[in-house]
Write an enzyme that holds these catalytic residues in place. Structure first.
Site, PDB file in Angstrom:
ATOM      1  N   SER A 181       0.782  -1.431  -0.126  1.00 38.46           N
ATOM      2  CA  SER A 181      -0.160   0.011   0.141  1.00 38.46           C
ATOM      3  C   SER A 181       0.991   1.262  -0.003  1.00 38.46           C
ATOM      4  O   SER A 181       1.685   1.324  -0.968  1.00 38.46           O
ATOM      5  CB  SER A 181      -0.848  -0.038   1.141  1.00 38.46           C
ATOM      6  OG  SER A 181      -1.965   1.049   1.092  1.00 38.46           O
ATOM      7  N   ASP A 279      -8.104  -2.962  -7.390  1.00 39.10           N
ATOM      8  CA  ASP A 279      -7.380  -2.545  -6.138  1.00 39.10           C
ATOM      9  C   ASP A 279      -8.643  -1.916  -5.227  1.00 39.10           C
ATOM     10  O   ASP A 279      -9.035  -0.801  -5.555  1.00 39.10           O
ATOM     11  CB  ASP A 279      -6.230  -1.920  -6.032  1.00 39.10           C
ATOM     12  CG  ASP A 279      -5.582  -1.465  -4.906  1.00 39.10           C
ATOM     13  OD1 ASP A 279      -4.660  -1.991  -4.542  1.00 39.10           O
ATOM     14  OD2 ASP A 279      -6.246  -0.675  -3.976  1.00 39.10           O
ATOM     15  N   HIS A 347      -6.464  -5.919  -1.714  1.00 40.46           N
ATOM     16  CA  HIS A 347      -5.506  -4.797  -1.712  1.00 40.46           C
ATOM     17  C   HIS A 347      -4.366  -5.391  -0.502  1.00 40.46           C
ATOM     18  O   HIS A 347      -4.909  -5.733   0.402  1.00 40.46           O
ATOM     19  CB  HIS A 347      -6.041  -3.701  -0.923  1.00 40.46           C
ATOM     20  CG  HIS A 347      -5.148  -2.671  -0.779  1.00 40.46           C
ATOM     21  ND1 HIS A 347      -4.600  -1.780  -1.724  1.00 40.46           N
ATOM     22  CD2 HIS A 347      -4.855  -1.863   0.520  1.00 40.46           C
ATOM     23  CE1 HIS A 347      -4.057  -0.862  -0.938  1.00 40.46           C
ATOM     24  NE2 HIS A 347      -3.906  -0.897   0.411  1.00 40.46           N
TER      25      HIS A 347
END
Length: 414
Positions: A181, A279, A347
């Site tokens: 991330s 995502d 994610h």
């Protein structure tokens, strides 16, 4: 800024709910708990978390044939782009080591179990704790009434590396820099710099997980992510730490170089890009941020993709097309790069055991993420650029869609 606080919150919620929804590890292995190390020498370098606390990392020592190999993982957790959101962040585990858990669970690519992580299990593995709000890239401080906010991500990165060098990193034979991330974005920003610290004989590569954030146009025809990054780069003094070749190429908009799609072509170290084409963080806050959907027409679709109407599915397929177009030059021309772009609504997939390597892991052409990354890193084959067919064709996906569409702020402690 309310939207930005929500971005930070949702990053935490994505991780929390993904962990909650994941089935138990098939092996029964709960992962290894690794203690936190504070960087005592950081103060002399002016390297502080947002609130002035010392930065930290977790180190699991390598063994056997992996004793001189190193894997560093940037922790993720969103960003802050104004004084108010950064002040709020400084009072949480996202901005201060005072509020962080003192142990971290190492699973997935950080696992020390050979059956769960065959290529990297015996390496030295480090998780860099994230407490600056700018992907370890800022270098500024500002007064905030009677207190100070420290935007010192770049110095934190440097301080952690300098602390690890005498612990064996200085004689690394193999190394992999990775992150998830906002930490995946850090990997793009620091990849070449990481290489510069290591011996010239070291075999060094980088892998970003869920860090390929697009300069996307949202469903209201605004560039929400570009606005966020422009404000962040200005507030936290990031520009001077961006690749100068990139900022020169994109003058007078240097903040564009905070986006991986623009910075990628300037990175010299071999790079692997692991990302979902759908995502969920970008779906919820790049494609359909709360500001672009004030009436909540997308709420059901965000919670469950099977509830999306044809117009919404078209928008999602358009986002995938934009991501693949942004990656096409890399796909066609990078001779040392690798990629795994699947069609799961997910994610971060390298840190969770179920997605990294398990009997139910996502696959493209029957290859797991772990196998594809390992083949790329060690040069075991040429089939290391995998692009999935579009949703809904992939039946191996977990589709871990978090319940993160509520716009009200809630308190989380993860």
């Amino acid at each position: 800024m309310k939207t930005t606080r929500l971005l930070d919150l949702t990053a935490a919620m994505v991780l929390l709910v993904c962990v909650a929804l994941s089935p138990p590890l098939v092996s029964g292995d709960p992962g290894q708990r690794v203690s936190m190390t504070l960087v005592r020498g950081a103060a002399a370098l002016g390297a502080f978390c947002l609130d002035g606390s010392l930065p930290a990392y977790h180190l699991d020592r390598g063994f056997g044939a992996g004793s001189d190999n190193w894997l560093l993982q940037f922790e993720g957790g969103g960003w802050c782009n104004d004084i108010a959101s950064c002040k709020d962040r400084s009072k949480t585990h996202r901005g201060s080591t005072r509020f962080m858990t003192k142990t971290a669970v190492f699973t997935g690519i950080l696992s020390n179990n050979a059956s769960l992580n065959p290529d990297f299990y015996n390496w030295n593995k480090v998780r860099l704790r994230y407490c600056d709000g700018a992907s370890f890239a800022g270098d500024r401080q500002v007064g905030n009434g009677t207190s100070m906010l420290y935007f010192r991500g770049q110095r934190i990165w440097n301080a952690i590396i300098l602390d690890l060098l005498p612990k064996g990193l200085a004689k690394a034979e193999k190394a992999l820099l990775t992150g998830c991330s906002a930490g995946g974005l850090s990997t793009f920003l620091h990849c070449d710099n990481f290489t510069s610290y290591l011996p010239k004989t070291a075999y060094v590569k980088c892998m970003s997980d869920a860090g390929f954030f697009l300069d996307a146009i949202d469903v209201a025809s605004n560039r929400t992510m570009r606005s966020l990054y422009t404000q962040l780069v200005s507030l936290q003094g990031v520009q001077k730490n961006l690749d100068p070749n990139c900022t020169h190429a994109f003058y007078p908009e240097p903040s564009l170089c905070f986006f991986p799609q623009y910075a990628l072509r300037f990175i010299k170290t071999p790079m692997f890009i692991l990302n979902s084409a759908y995502d969920v963080f970008q779906f919820h806050h790049g494609l359909v941020p709360p500001s672009a959907d004030p009436t909540g027409r997308w709420n059901r679709c965000k919670l469950n993709v099977t509830a999306c109407n044809p117009h919404q599915l078209d928008a999602l397929q358009g986002f995938r097309t934009d991501m693949l177009e942004a990656l096409m030059n890399f796909f066609r021309n990078s001779t040392r790069g690798g990629m795994f772009i699947n069609s799961c609504f997910d994610h971060c997939q390298s840190a969770l055991q179920e997605t990294w390597l398990s009997p139910t892991s996502p696959r493209i052409h029957n290859k797991t993420i772990s196998k594809t990354v390992g083949d790329w890193y060690f040069g075991r084959g040429e089939d290391v650029k995998q692009i999935d067919c579009p949703y809904p064709c992939d039946k191996t996906c977990h589709n871990l869609i978090p319940a993160s569409t509520t716009d009200s702020l809630v308190n989380l402690d993860i």
